[in-house]
Design an enzyme around this catalytic site. Structure first.
Site, PDB file in Angstrom:
ATOM      1  N   ALA A 337       0.848  -1.189   0.000  1.00 44.32           N
ATOM      2  CA  ALA A 337       0.000   0.000   0.000  1.00 44.32           C
ATOM      3  C   ALA A 337       0.884   1.239   0.000  1.00 44.32           C
ATOM      4  CB  ALA A 337      -0.897  -0.015   1.229  1.00 44.32           C
ATOM      5  N   ARG A 338       0.531   2.234  -0.805  1.00 47.46           N
ATOM      6  CA  ARG A 338       1.259   3.514  -0.870  1.00 47.46           C
ATOM      7  C   ARG A 338       2.728   3.343  -1.250  1.00 47.46           C
ATOM      8  NH1 ARG A 338      -2.814   6.701  -1.356  1.00 47.46           N
ATOM      9  NH2 ARG A 338      -4.098   7.084   0.454  1.00 47.46           N
ATOM     10  N   SER A 339       3.055   2.306  -1.955  1.00 47.00           N
ATOM     11  CA  SER A 339       4.456   2.088  -2.337  1.00 47.00           C
ATOM     12  C   SER A 339       4.849   2.914  -3.553  1.00 47.00           C
ATOM     13  CB  SER A 339       4.676   0.607  -2.652  1.00 47.00           C
ATOM     14  OG  SER A 339       3.846   0.218  -3.737  1.00 47.00           O
ATOM     15  N   SER A 342       1.059   2.465  -8.349  1.00 52.19           N
ATOM     16  CA  SER A 342       0.139   3.037  -9.347  1.00 52.19           C
ATOM     17  C   SER A 342       0.815   4.171 -10.112  1.00 52.19           C
ATOM     18  CB  SER A 342      -1.125   3.573  -8.668  1.00 52.19           C
ATOM     19  OG  SER A 342      -1.890   2.504  -8.166  1.00 52.19           O
ATOM     20  N   ALA A 359     -10.407   1.081 -14.163  1.00 52.11           N
ATOM     21  CA  ALA A 359     -10.545   1.092 -12.706  1.00 52.11           C
ATOM     22  C   ALA A 359     -11.413  -0.098 -12.323  1.00 52.11           C
ATOM     23  CB  ALA A 359     -11.163   2.403 -12.235  1.00 52.11           C
ATOM     24  N   THR A 360     -10.825  -1.052 -11.597  1.00 52.31           N
ATOM     25  CA  THR A 360     -11.563  -2.270 -11.274  1.00 52.31           C
ATOM     26  C   THR A 360     -12.356  -2.126  -9.986  1.00 52.31           C
ATOM     27  OG1 THR A 360      -9.606  -3.105 -10.170  1.00 52.31           O
ATOM     28  CG2 THR A 360      -9.925  -3.786 -12.439  1.00 52.31           C
ATOM     29  N   HIS A 378      -6.558   9.688  -7.316  1.00 51.12           N
ATOM     30  CA  HIS A 378      -6.031   8.923  -8.452  1.00 51.12           C
ATOM     31  C   HIS A 378      -6.424   9.581  -9.768  1.00 51.12           C
ATOM     32  CE1 HIS A 378      -4.323   4.839  -7.425  1.00 51.12           C
ATOM     33  NE2 HIS A 378      -4.507   5.395  -6.247  1.00 51.12           N
ATOM     34  N   GLU A 390     -14.773   1.956 -15.816  1.00 51.00           N
ATOM     35  CA  GLU A 390     -14.903   1.294 -14.521  1.00 51.00           C
ATOM     36  C   GLU A 390     -15.553  -0.057 -14.728  1.00 51.00           C
ATOM     37  OE1 GLU A 390     -16.958   3.972 -11.931  1.00 51.00           O
ATOM     38  OE2 GLU A 390     -15.214   5.275 -11.695  1.00 51.00           O
TER      39      GLU A 390
END
Ligand code: ZN
Ligand code: ZN
Ligand code: ZN
Length: 496
Positions: A337-339, A342, A359-360, A378, A390
């Protein structure tokens, strides 16, 4: 058209001589860059800051043959009146020299070389304004408006130059994004041979009217859409400074955009096809590098020996042809997470004109403000020209033809499919279908996923099932990918 990059650095150079940051430390050891300037056909010099005459000397280049000097704007790293003064002390003092630039640049020079009431001697001053077209000795020079420094230097100019042999050069330095509409209109369809474009700010935007890596990608995508940058165009980042990342990261990031990084002193000759490779730290200043630009097939490795000849240095071989990301080509990017996973996925496609973002996550639940805020963040980070879809139904998209696909992310795709209970020992049908479509796709596709399972064992049965399923999905998709990357603390590491 033969170009010599006399400098590729920012105003303060890279390293900044005063600075102790990590980027400057790396540059000091590996790759010194001084103020940006380019010499065209040995007789047209574009920009001349105080570093430039001595850089020419170090590269064994005499400026005696220069007949035309173009200033982009009056900032001191581009317009150095002293350089013209030194010329008046030389053996070529009486030879004619055309000096072209915005009025503020010429005004800065006049006190050094001419009485205040007018031009004398060999220098012929040509004030240039956006929209002007000038013919000089076989060169056709179009001045275009930049987006830079208005309050201090008056208009700054970009130059669209056609050389006597028909070679086409865009000199885009300095400017911020976006380029003015009239400039974009004028550039449409130009299909330049070479574009030299500034990228001053790296990953630290907000300094001056300059491009950073993200806005460099935006402008490049726009130039591609307009046909100013075409398949064969060589795009080179210049005006580079310590806001850029150290090491090979800058070359890697530029290669993802189909752009190049060259050392000071590099010669680019479009007529002979003698085009240097994308050297990050290597390259011998003052020589013509000629390892030949690698094609996508030969370009898979992140590092190799330096084609410029200096042993032991690494050079990034871009994975993309100038035409666009290769197809089919599957990239999986994992991370916690937050690495930054994206952001890494997005920047890999940011310079290409058309991208379908998938976007899934599905629609935001009406009562989840935190989730809505994450989705909004995002969305604002993505280039405005991307199309967003989506959906968690990925196989039809993978099997269809179309522009590059960015799937963010497989973790949320799993959430939508977790209800499928497979018989013991078997994979869920949804996963089998996804992996098959991923293997068969004809598109360039990048998928983001989460690295889970390194922490504590989840307390609930559902949590354990989710963790196990995600691990299996990642392994199955990775096995069918051309590249796999792991992002930790914002730094991507290549696993495959
Ligand atoms: Zn500058
Ligand atoms: Zn620094
Ligand atoms: Zn400037």
């Amino acid at each position: 058209m033969r170009l010599r990059l006399l400098g590729t650095g920012s105003a303060d150079g890279w390293p900044n001589p005063w600075c102790g940051c990590a980027s400057c430390g790396w540059a000091r050891e590996h790759q010194v860059r001084t103020q940006t300037a380019v010499l065209v056909e040995d007789r047209l010099l574009i920009d001349c800051g105080p570093d430039v005459p001595r850089a020419a000397t170090r590269f064994g280049v005499r400026l005696a043959d220069v007949r035309h000097l173009l200033f982009s704007h009056a900032h001191g790293d581009h317009t150095s009146p002293e350089a013209l003064l030194w010329r008046t002390w030389s053996t070529v003092a009486t030879r004619p020299l055309d000096v072209v630039g915005p009025p503020a640049s010429l005004d800065a020079c006049r006190p050094f070389v001419a009485p205040p009431d007018g031009d004398t001697g060999a220098l012929r001053f040509h004030p240039a304004h956006a929209g002007d077209v000038l013919s000089l000795d076989g060169f056709v020079i179009r001045a275009l408006a930049a987006n830079h420094g208005a309050a201090f230097v008056g208009p700054a100019l970009l130059y669209d130059i056609t050389a006597p042999d028909g070679g086409r050069l865009l000199y885009a330095c300095d400017t911020a994004a976006p380029l003015p509409p009239a400039t974009l209109d004028a550039l449409a369809g130009r299909a330049f041979d070479v574009v030299l474009m500034e990228e001053n700010n790296g990953d630290r935007p907000g300094f001056g009217d300059h491009l950073d890596l993200a806005t460099f990608a935006d402008v490049l995508a726009e130039l591609r859409r307009r046909g100013a940058v075409a398949e064969a165009t060589r795009v080179v980042a210049v005006h580079l400074g310590h806001r850029n990342p150290p090491g090979d990261e800058l070359a890697r990031r530029l290669a993802l955009m189909g752009a190049h990084l060259h050392p000071d002193g590099t010669v680019i000759d479009t007529a002979t096809g003698n085009l240097p490779g994308n050297a990050a730290a290597g390259g011998v200043p003052g020589t013509t590098a000629s390892d030949g630009a690698p094609g996508p097939a030969a370009a898979a490795g992140p590092a190799g020996t330096d084609g410029g000849g200096r042993p032991g240095r690494t050079v990034f071989r871009g994975t993309h042809s100038p035409a666009g990301p290769p197809r089919p080509y599957r990239v999986l990017i994992t991370g916690g997470a937050r690495s930054g996973k994206s952001a890494e996925a997005e920047r890999r496609l940011a310079a290409w004109p058309e991208v379908l973002y998938v976007a899934t996550a599905g629609p935001v639940p009406p009562d989840d403000a935190d989730w809505a805020a994450r989705v909004a963040a995002h969305r604002t980070r993505r280039p405005a020209h991307w199309t967003t879809l989506e959906t968690a139904d990925l196989p039809p998209l993978l099997r269809a033809d179309g522009p590059p696909l960015l799937i963010d992310c497989l973790t949320l795709w799993l959430t939508a499919h977790l209800g499928e209970e497979p018989p013991a020992g078997e994979w869920p049908a949804g996963l089998r279908e996804l992996v098959a479509a991923w293997r068969d796709t004809r598109r360039h596709v990048i998928a983001v996923t989460n690295e889970a399972g390194s922490g504590i064992v989840p307390a609930t049965a559902l949590g354990r099932r989710f963790r196990d399923a995600l691990g299996r999905i990642n392994a199955a998709v990775a096995a069918e990918s051309d590249e796999v990357w792991h992002v930790v603390a914002g730094i991507p590491t290549r696993l495959r």
